[in-house]
Scaffold this active site. Structure first.
Site, mmCIF file in Angstrom:
data_model
loop_
_atom_site.group_PDB
_atom_site.id
_atom_site.type_symbol
_atom_site.label_atom_id
_atom_site.label_comp_id
_atom_site.label_asym_id
_atom_site.label_seq_id
_atom_site.Cartn_x
_atom_site.Cartn_y
_atom_site.Cartn_z
ATOM 1 C CB CYS A 79 -0.926 -0.001 1.210
ATOM 2 S SG CYS A 79 -2.049 1.416 1.254
ATOM 3 C CB CYS A 117 -4.098 4.702 -5.760
ATOM 4 S SG CYS A 117 -3.914 2.918 -5.534
#
Length: 310
Positions: A88, A236
């Site tokens: 992530c 992201c």
């Protein structure tokens, strides 16, 4: 009564919940083996911290782990309301900023162990964080999928730490006042990919859908639908890494050149890459801010101690 100590931050609007204490002992194996133990034996701790009433579908959790490599600053296991993430990007930025807030690290470059490999993260003097991500690559170009209500949709399949289906030509208005329609479209595409057996390498599920549009303040604006059907408030990190891999494969971005990626809410990451054979090594730079420090309580008499599961 079980208690879990957390530190919340957000990176470009996308929250990260760093778990500091309270999870079970997962042993001393590598981070992937510890993730497996957590998912198979103690998943109720993930549910308690991610699901309502203590969490929500936007949160990404980051369990702070003691690293295997003595030269590493931390190990981390990422998860959300539906399960576990390999890597992530925004969460790693949040992790590093949180460790700095706690006084555990100083300005400089730090090795972080994740389930999909080691990454380097640099804490800068201005408190921004650069993440040198795992190798990224485009797996397949111009893959066609038949999508109910929308017909034939074409996109690239790429790995940036998670699997993405990246769509440039989608006919949707990528704007913050069109979130319901964007979510419905992206979710329908994801369901079609699954139904038609379109996957990443070795049959791995494509669980992120990424739509792109032009932007006046950046090189591109995106809408990213995450596995739990929530949209990413940040640009992201793994999705930007996948985008960089596709741009590099098409010869549209040279190594070292900066790419400014905006999110659906206008927050930005600055990205670049190094070529490494058939892969690219992306670097993503962004900022995270602390939002809360708390202790979560799981009372044995509470019917929702381990989260509301619908």
């Amino acid at each position: 009564m079980k208690t879990v100590k957390i530190l919340d931050s957000h990176t470009g609007g996308e929250p990260t919940r760093l778990v500091l204490e309270g999870f079970p002992d997962l042993g001393t194996g590598d981070i992937e083996s510890r993730r497996k133990i957590l998912s198979e034996q103690y998943d109720h701790f993930r549910r308690a911290t991610m699901l309502e009433p203590r969490g929500n579908d936007v949160l990404v959790g980051a369990l702070l782990c003691k690293p295997v490599n003595p030269k590493a600053s931390a190990g981390v296991i990422f998860f959300n309301n539906t399960g576990y993430l390999g890597m992530c990007g925004h969460g790693t930025i949040g992790l590093v900023a949180s460790l700095a807030h706690l006084g555990k690290i100083q300005v400089g470059t730090h090795l972080i162990e994740t389930p999909v490999g080691d990454v380097e993260a640099t804490l800068h003097e201005d408190h921004s964080v650069s993440v040198r991500n795992v190798p990224a690559y485009r797996y397949k170009k111009a893959v066609e999928v038949n999508v109910e209500k929308y017909g034939k949709v074409t996109g690239d399949i790429a790995w940036g730490g998670n699997w993405f289906f990246l769509i440039n030509d989608h006919g949707q208005r990528v704007a913050s006042d069109n979130l319901d329609q964007l979510t419905e479209y992206a979710w329908t595409v994801r369901q079609a990919l699954t139904a038609q057996g379109i996957t990443g390498k070795d049959g791995q599920e494509i669980d992120h859908i990424e739509l792109f549009a032009s932007d006046t303040e950046a090189d591109s604006k995106n809408f990213v639908l995450c596995p739990g059907k929530a949209y990413d408030r940040s640009p992201c990190g793994t999705g930007t890494s996948a985008k960089i891999a596709c741009l590099a494969a098409d010869g549209k971005l040279e190594p070292g050149k900066l790419w400014k990626q905006a999110s659906i809410i206008g927050s930005q990451f600055i990205a670049s890459y190094e070529q490494a054979g058939e892969y690219v090594i992306p670097t993503i730079r962004g900022e995270a801010y602390m939002s809360a420090e708390a202790t979560l309580f799981m009372d044995e008499n509470d019917p929702f101690a381990w989260g509301i599961q619908l």
